[in-house]
Design a protein around this motif. Structure first.
Motif, short mmCIF file in Angstrom:
data_model
loop_
_atom_site.label_atom_id
_atom_site.label_comp_id
_atom_site.label_asym_id
_atom_site.label_seq_id
_atom_site.Cartn_x
_atom_site.Cartn_y
_atom_site.Cartn_z
N ARG A 50 0.81 -1.02 0.01
CA ARG A 50 0.00 0.01 0.15
C ARG A 50 1.02 1.29 -0.05
N ASP A 51 0.73 2.09 -1.05
CA ASP A 51 1.43 3.40 -1.04
C ASP A 51 0.42 4.60 -0.88
N SER A 52 0.45 5.35 0.28
CA SER A 52 -0.50 6.49 0.59
C SER A 52 0.35 7.69 0.27
N SER A 53 1.57 7.63 -0.49
CA SER A 53 2.29 8.70 -0.50
C SER A 53 1.72 9.81 -1.47
N HIS A 54 2.23 11.14 -1.76
CA HIS A 54 1.66 12.18 -2.70
C HIS A 54 0.17 12.25 -2.53
N GLY A 55 -0.15 12.03 -1.46
CA GLY A 55 -1.84 12.31 -1.41
C GLY A 55 -2.76 11.58 -2.09
N MET A 56 -2.31 10.22 -2.43
CA MET A 56 -3.08 9.30 -3.35
C MET A 56 -2.94 7.87 -2.84
N GLU A 57 -4.09 7.09 -2.96
CA GLU A 57 -3.79 5.73 -2.81
C GLU A 57 -3.41 4.95 -3.91
N ARG A 58 -2.08 4.12 -3.68
CA ARG A 58 -1.73 3.38 -4.85
C ARG A 58 -1.17 2.14 -4.38
N VAL A 59 -1.02 1.10 -5.37
CA VAL A 59 -0.36 -0.22 -5.04
C VAL A 59 1.02 -0.24 -5.53
N GLU A 60 1.85 -0.03 -4.62
CA GLU A 60 3.63 -0.24 -5.11
C GLU A 60 4.01 -1.52 -5.16
N GLU A 61 4.54 -1.75 -6.40
CA GLU A 61 5.16 -3.11 -6.64
C GLU A 61 6.65 -3.18 -6.43
N VAL A 62 7.25 -4.17 -5.77
CA VAL A 62 8.52 -4.42 -5.49
C VAL A 62 8.87 -5.86 -5.62
N CYS A 63 10.09 -5.92 -6.12
CA CYS A 63 10.81 -7.21 -6.20
C CYS A 63 10.60 -8.26 -5.13
N ALA A 64 10.11 -9.42 -5.12
CA ALA A 64 9.61 -10.29 -4.29
C ALA A 64 10.87 -10.69 -3.48
N ARG A 65 12.14 -10.88 -4.32
CA ARG A 65 13.34 -11.37 -3.57
C ARG A 65 14.19 -10.35 -3.00
N CYS A 66 14.28 -9.05 -3.65
CA CYS A 66 15.36 -8.07 -2.94
C CYS A 66 14.55 -6.97 -2.41
N GLY A 67 13.13 -6.82 -2.79
CA GLY A 67 12.27 -5.69 -2.15
C GLY A 67 12.64 -4.37 -2.90
N SER A 68 13.40 -4.16 -4.20
CA SER A 68 13.56 -3.04 -4.86
C SER A 68 12.23 -2.57 -5.45
#
Length: 155
Positions: free
Chosen positions: A89-107
């Protein structure tokens, strides 16, 4: 279940890989930044192959799932393997979004939105700087020096 080893990099591996990143790669991958639209190296890439995590080399998206979203960032409708992506969950920049990160390293990779094409209806909107590209038939990268599936070629 992925055929790839999803064990996170060790502290030593992270330090070694981090030392080879540019400031921009570090800002996006590790500090969850975003590159400017319409400037990424993979935006107009039409070659056949696999897009991998710039940090750890895990395959993320096949070129056949790439589409032109008109947003200014490379977009895909389906991951290489659902187990290779984690969603936050990404609530930065005044909006609700879904952030994607690499499942192995978290990048940090980008964000996923529900306005993509069939069959998934998803738009995985990614930063080019978060990705590497392996042409079809070339060996996948192995920055973590692991054996097994990582040594296989891009399909």
């Amino acid at each position: 279940m992925s055929s790839f080893d999803l064990t996170p990099p060790s502290d030593t591996q992270r330090h070694t890989i981090d030392a080879g990143l540019s400031d921009e790669e570090r800002r996006v991958l590790l500090a969850h930044g975003t590159e400017a639209p319409f400037c990424g190296v993979f935006l107009d890439n039409k070659r056949d192959g696999v897009y991998v995590c710039r940090f750890c080399g895990l395959p993320l998206f096949r070129s056949g799932a790439k589409f032109d979203s008109g947003t200014g960032w490379p977009s895909f409708f389906q991951p290489y393997d659902p187990a290779h992506i984690r969603y936050l969950r990404d609530s930065s920049h005044g909006m609700e979004r879904v952030e994607e990160v690499c499942a192995r390293c978290g990048s940090h990779l980008g964000h996923v939105f529900p306005d993509g094409p069939p069959p998934t209806g998803q738009r995985h909107c990614l930063n080019s700087v978060s990705l590497g590209f392996v042409a079809k038939g070339d060996a996948l990268p192995d920055p973590l020096r692991r054996g097994g599936a990582e040594a296989a070629g891009a399909d």
